[in-house]
Scaffold this motif. Structure first.
Motif, short mmCIF file in Angstrom:
data_model
loop_
_atom_site.label_atom_id
_atom_site.label_comp_id
_atom_site.label_asym_id
_atom_site.label_seq_id
_atom_site.Cartn_x
_atom_site.Cartn_y
_atom_site.Cartn_z
N THR A 1 31.53 36.89 49.97
CA THR A 1 31.65 35.74 49.08
C THR A 1 33.09 35.60 48.59
O THR A 1 33.64 34.48 48.56
CB THR A 1 30.70 35.89 47.88
OG1 THR A 1 29.37 36.06 48.34
CG2 THR A 1 30.76 34.67 46.98
N ASP A 2 33.70 36.71 48.21
CA ASP A 2 35.11 36.67 47.80
C ASP A 2 35.99 36.19 48.94
O ASP A 2 36.92 35.39 48.74
CB ASP A 2 35.56 38.06 47.34
CG ASP A 2 34.93 38.46 46.01
OD1 ASP A 2 34.34 37.57 45.34
OD2 ASP A 2 35.02 39.65 45.64
N GLN A 3 35.72 36.69 50.14
CA GLN A 3 36.54 36.29 51.30
C GLN A 3 36.40 34.80 51.57
O GLN A 3 37.38 34.10 51.84
CB GLN A 3 36.11 37.09 52.52
CG GLN A 3 36.90 36.75 53.78
CD GLN A 3 36.41 37.53 54.99
OE1 GLN A 3 35.57 38.43 54.87
NE2 GLN A 3 36.93 37.19 56.15
N PRO B 1 31.14 41.10 49.12
CA PRO B 1 32.54 40.98 49.55
C PRO B 1 32.81 39.74 50.39
O PRO B 1 33.90 39.16 50.31
CB PRO B 1 32.78 42.27 50.34
CG PRO B 1 31.42 42.77 50.71
CD PRO B 1 30.52 42.35 49.61
N LYS C 1 27.92 39.16 44.14
CA LYS C 1 29.13 39.97 44.12
C LYS C 1 29.41 40.56 45.50
O LYS C 1 30.02 41.62 45.62
CB LYS C 1 29.00 41.09 43.09
CG LYS C 1 28.77 40.59 41.66
CD LYS C 1 28.54 41.75 40.71
CE LYS C 1 28.35 41.24 39.28
NZ LYS C 1 27.19 40.35 39.15
N PHE D 1 35.58 32.49 49.43
CA PHE D 1 36.23 31.76 48.34
C PHE D 1 37.74 31.72 48.53
O PHE D 1 38.38 30.69 48.31
CB PHE D 1 35.88 32.40 47.00
CG PHE D 1 36.42 31.68 45.82
CD1 PHE D 1 35.81 30.52 45.35
CD2 PHE D 1 37.55 32.14 45.15
CE1 PHE D 1 36.32 29.85 44.25
CE2 PHE D 1 38.06 31.47 44.07
CZ PHE D 1 37.44 30.33 43.61
N ARG D 2 38.33 32.84 48.94
CA ARG D 2 39.78 32.88 49.19
C ARG D 2 40.16 31.91 50.31
O ARG D 2 41.16 31.18 50.20
CB ARG D 2 40.22 34.29 49.56
CG ARG D 2 40.14 35.30 48.42
CD ARG D 2 40.49 36.70 48.92
NE ARG D 2 40.30 37.71 47.89
CZ ARG D 2 41.22 38.04 46.99
NH1 ARG D 2 42.41 37.42 47.01
NH2 ARG D 2 40.97 38.96 46.07
N THR E 1 43.59 40.94 43.99
CA THR E 1 43.07 40.35 42.76
C THR E 1 41.55 40.45 42.72
O THR E 1 40.86 40.09 43.68
CB THR E 1 43.49 38.87 42.65
OG1 THR E 1 44.90 38.76 42.71
CG2 THR E 1 42.98 38.27 41.34
N ASN E 2 41.01 40.97 41.64
CA ASN E 2 39.57 41.07 41.47
C ASN E 2 39.05 39.75 40.91
O ASN E 2 39.28 39.41 39.75
CB ASN E 2 39.22 42.22 40.53
CG ASN E 2 37.71 42.45 40.44
OD1 ASN E 2 36.95 41.84 41.18
ND2 ASN E 2 37.30 43.33 39.53
N LEU E 3 38.37 39.01 41.76
CA LEU E 3 37.94 37.68 41.36
C LEU E 3 36.78 37.71 40.35
O LEU E 3 36.70 36.87 39.47
CB LEU E 3 37.50 36.89 42.60
CG LEU E 3 38.61 36.66 43.64
CD1 LEU E 3 38.05 35.90 44.84
CD2 LEU E 3 39.76 35.87 43.03
N SER E 4 35.87 38.69 40.49
CA SER E 4 34.72 38.82 39.58
C SER E 4 33.99 37.48 39.42
O SER E 4 33.76 36.99 38.31
CB SER E 4 35.19 39.32 38.21
OG SER E 4 35.76 40.60 38.32
N LEU E 5 33.65 36.89 40.56
CA LEU E 5 32.96 35.60 40.54
C LEU E 5 31.51 35.77 40.11
O LEU E 5 30.77 36.57 40.67
CB LEU E 5 33.01 34.96 41.93
CG LEU E 5 34.42 34.69 42.48
CD1 LEU E 5 34.34 34.18 43.90
CD2 LEU E 5 35.16 33.70 41.60
#
Length: 353
Positions: free
Chosen positions: A46-48, A44, A42, A50-51, A65-69
């Motif tokens: 990782t979200d970046q 940050p 979780k 992925f985007r 948007t909360n990806l909650s991967l």
């Protein structure tokens, strides 16, 4: 206590030396592992990541948007690029989680570029991970983990894209570097090559490097090196050394370890190792010589106070035999060896790891 004492034996040059400039290179990359069973991270970044990946595929994710991967993990990918690796060849890679992912088991690495220290891309990696560790958790919070589930490998998981240049075919000579620097071994390698190819063909530069004249043509140089690396020599004897692993209690004693006259008190064990010099006199009218013969005696007693007595010039075999007879624990032996080293009676390097 383990004793390493081997007789003289010949080794091939390829087993004790390497060619200067012919080496592997480390490459590393950053990527994403997907398909995890709810064990992703979780973080940050990782979200970046992925985007950014989705944008490259033409998919825009709204800001905020909360990806909650839970099935994606950011990983580092590293490998060793062998010398002379050519484009299209495959190499193994290691994938390690750099976030808080619990496990990479069952995941797949997406296309990741692997770069060298110069910033150039030398390989592309992708594939399914093989993870040796696993973990399990109960609803009450108890858990168990075997090995390390956050690290995995992909056999033949990267394809080489660029060749690393080297100096193998440059110049009029090759340099052989010994794996263990030793002046005696370097001289023996020099002499062995000169005996085969003629005087001045090889020159020992120091305890590590031997420079050898070599043909400039790459094909001839390969044949030349094939002959050299299969030559057999007798390496020089290593310096006397005692290695102690303080965590496991393992003691490795090399050959040529000697102890000067000394006595060490430890617990209730008495070990006495003494060596006297006798004289061997030939019979009258016999064609012989008078020689000095060493006579070693080992005595062991169990007493209220322990005394280790060594010398003069006690050999390694005497020490090992005495310790084995009394069944001394590794801790006792370690204490005695350290005391002897502090007193200057142990004629060897004492290395504690």
């Amino acid at each position: 206590m383990m004793c390493l004492a081997s007789g003289a034996m010949a080794d091939r040059i390829k087993d004790i030396a390497s060619v200067a400039g012919v080496r592997s290179n480390q490459i590393v990359g950053y990527g994403l592992v997907v398909g995890l069973d709810g064990t992703g991270d979780k973080a940050p970044f990782t979200d970046q990541t992925f985007r950014n990946m989705m944008n490259r595929f033409g998919i825009s994710i709204p800001t905020g948007t909360n990806l909650s991967l839970k099935n994606v993990a950011a990983v580092s990918v590293h490998a060793e690029l062998p010398p002379f690796a050519k484009p299209g060849q495959e190499i193994d890679i290691t994938v390690s989680s750099i976030g808080n992912a619990k496990s990479l088991r069952g995941g797949s690495l997406l296309l990741t570029s692997l770069k060298g220290a110069d910033g150039n891309i030398y390989a592309m990696a992708q594939g399914n991970l093989v993870v040796g560790g696993f973990g399990a958790a109960g609803s009450d919070g108890s858990s168990i983990t075997v090995n390390v589930p956050s690290v995995g490998r992909i056999p033949n998981g990267a394809s080489v894209e660029r060749t690393v240049p080297n100096a193998f075919s440059h110049g009029d000579s090759l340099t052989l570097n010994l794996n263990s620097p030793d002046f005696t071994t370097a001289k023996r390698v020099q002499d062995r090559i000169n005996n085969l190819l003629g005087p001045q063909s090889a020159e020992a530069l120091d305890a590590t490097s031997i420079r050898v004249l070599a043909p400039r043509n790459p094909s001839q140089r390969v044949n030349f090196l094939s002959i050299l690396e299969n030559l057999e020599i007798e390496p020089g004897i290593e310096a006397a050394r005692v290695v102690i692993n303080s965590r496991t209690g393992t003691i490795v004693v090399g050959q040529n370890v000697k102890v000067l006259p000394a006595a060490v008190t430890h617990g209730n064990l008495t070990v006495t190792i003494a060596e006297d010099l006798g004289v061997s006199q030939p019979n009258p009218l016999a064609d012989g010589e008078t020689v000095v013969v060493p006579q070693s005696e080992v005595e062991i007693e169990q007493e209220p106070s322990r005394m280790f007595k060594f010398g003069p010039a006690a050999t390694l075999n005497d020490i090992v035999r005495a310790v084995n007879q009394v069944g001394a624990a590794p801790g006792d032996v370690m204490a005695v060896l350290e005391a002897l080293k502090q007193a200057g009676a142990l004629k060897a390097d004492l290395i504690v790891i």
